[in-house]
Write an enzyme that holds these catalytic residues in place. Structure first.
Site, PDB file in Angstrom:
ATOM      1  N   LYS A  62       7.011  -2.481  -3.419  1.00 35.46           N
ATOM      2  CA  LYS A  62       6.080  -1.354  -3.620  1.00 35.46           C
ATOM      3  C   LYS A  62       4.745  -1.792  -4.218  1.00 35.46           C
ATOM      4  CE  LYS A  62       9.719   2.048  -3.715  1.00 35.46           C
ATOM      5  NZ  LYS A  62      10.466   3.082  -4.429  1.00 35.46           N
ATOM      6  N   ASP A  98       7.638   9.101  -4.204  1.00 34.96           N
ATOM      7  CA  ASP A  98       8.861   9.042  -5.021  1.00 34.96           C
ATOM      8  C   ASP A  98       8.860  10.117  -6.110  1.00 34.96           C
ATOM      9  OD1 ASP A  98      10.177   6.969  -3.750  1.00 34.96           O
ATOM     10  OD2 ASP A  98       9.359   5.418  -5.060  1.00 34.96           O
TER      11      ASP A  98
END
Ligand SMILES: NC(=O)c1ccc[n+]([C@@H]2O[C@H](COP(=O)([O-])OP(=O)(O)OC[C@H]3O[C@@H](n4cnc5c(N)ncnc54)[C@H](OP(=O)(O)O)[C@@H]3O)[C@@H](O)[C@H]2O)c1
Length: 276
Positions: A62, A98
């Site tokens: 990420k 997220d």
């Protein structure tokens, strides 16, 4: 047909291809979505060679994804992490779904009111960085970030830019912190290690606990949470489905219904039919 993919390592057991195939079927979007094994060394090359219109990025990529984007959303900037890539000319636009996925799961699926809540965030890796800004935006009162490596907790807290509301602590400070309304396990301890023992006093009678991992990996923390008296103990499957729905919306302009997919993955609904 448009191509999409999820990149990460290990990726073989990722549920994302099943989730996106179910969303595509439900909404009538024609696309192909595959899982690609990639690590720090080969992610950029595999992404470039993949020909995808968009991608999800998971552990451990990420931060790598954030670094390769030509532009990023403000929520990705606050996280320093990207889990969703969209093509932007010859480069990439990066976003992070997220946090909104977690908040949507907790508030809409599990009916929790996060406003003014005292929240403990265990971990300061990519997932913790993704969810912290969204928890703050959802109106929580205070956020305590506790991490095995204290410097990473400090960095996460500093990045939030709200010293009055966000506090970093080391693991040894846990016994003195008192009770929390919401406890979030954003560590990856279950992947080969064990979480250090947690004081029962962290949970109050109406506390909620969520482990961002799911299935077997979430069992130990959620068992502790129930033993400590938490009224809600949920795993990260709902977050997984909700963050996927948010990525799908960014790519295709339509938000899929998530309940049937969540029910199927959690074994409570009909099996997912994903083949055309
Ligand atoms: N449900 C979802 O949609 C979703 C989305 C994203 C992530 N996740 C899950 O969230 C978890 C974390 O992922 P991540 O991307 O944040 O991983 P990461 O960037 O590698 O960070 C791992 C974190 O766990 C801590 N940790 C690891 N082993 C530990 C142990 N034995 N004791 C205490 N702390 C430990 C690390 O502490 P140090 O800093 O000290 O190393 C770090 O804070 C994973 O289980 C992942 O599957 C779920």
């Amino acid at each position: 047909m448009q191509r999409y993919a999820v990149f990460g390592s290990p990726i073989a057991h990722s549920q994302s291809p099943r989730i996106h195939a179910a969303f595509a079927r439900q909404t009538g979007v024609s696309m192909d979505y595959v899982a690609v094994e990639a690590g720090h060394g080969d992610f950029a090359a595999k992404l470039a060679a993949s020909g995808v219109q968009g991608a999800n990025v998971t552990l451990p990529l990420k931060e790598d994804a954030f670094a390769l984007c030509a532009e990023t959303s403000s929520r990705a900037q606050r996280s320093g992490a990207v889990n969703t890539l969209l093509r932007a000319g010859s480069g990439w636009h990066g976003d992070n779904t997220d946090g909104v996925g977690l908040v949507r799961d907790l508030t809409e699926r599990h009916g929790l009111d996060l406003r003014q809540r005292r929240v403990l965030l265990l971990g300061a890796g990519g997932a913790a960085r993704g969810v912290a800004p969204a928890l703050l935006d959802a109106g929580i009162g205070e956020l305590y970030v506790v991490n095995r490596t204290p410097a990473r907790a400090d960095a996460l807290a500093d990045a939030m830019g709200e010293p009055g509301r966000v506090h970093a602590r080391g693991w040894d400070a846990l016994p003195a912190l008192g009770g929390f309304d919401l406890l979030v396990n954003a560590t990856s301890a279950s992947r080969g290690g064990t979480l250090p023992a947690l004081p029962m006093g962290l949970a109050a009678p109406r506390s909620a606990a969520v482990d961002l991992s799911y299935g077997e990996a979430a069992v130990s923390f959620l068992a502790w949470a129930r033993a400590a008296g938490c009224s809600h103990a949920v795993d990260g499957l709902g977050m997984l489905v909700e963050q996927a729905a948010e990525s799908f919306l960014l790519w295709h302009g339509v938000r899929p219904e998530t309940e049937a997919v969540y029910a199927a993955l959690s074994g409570q609904g009909d099996a997912l039919v994903t083949a055309d």
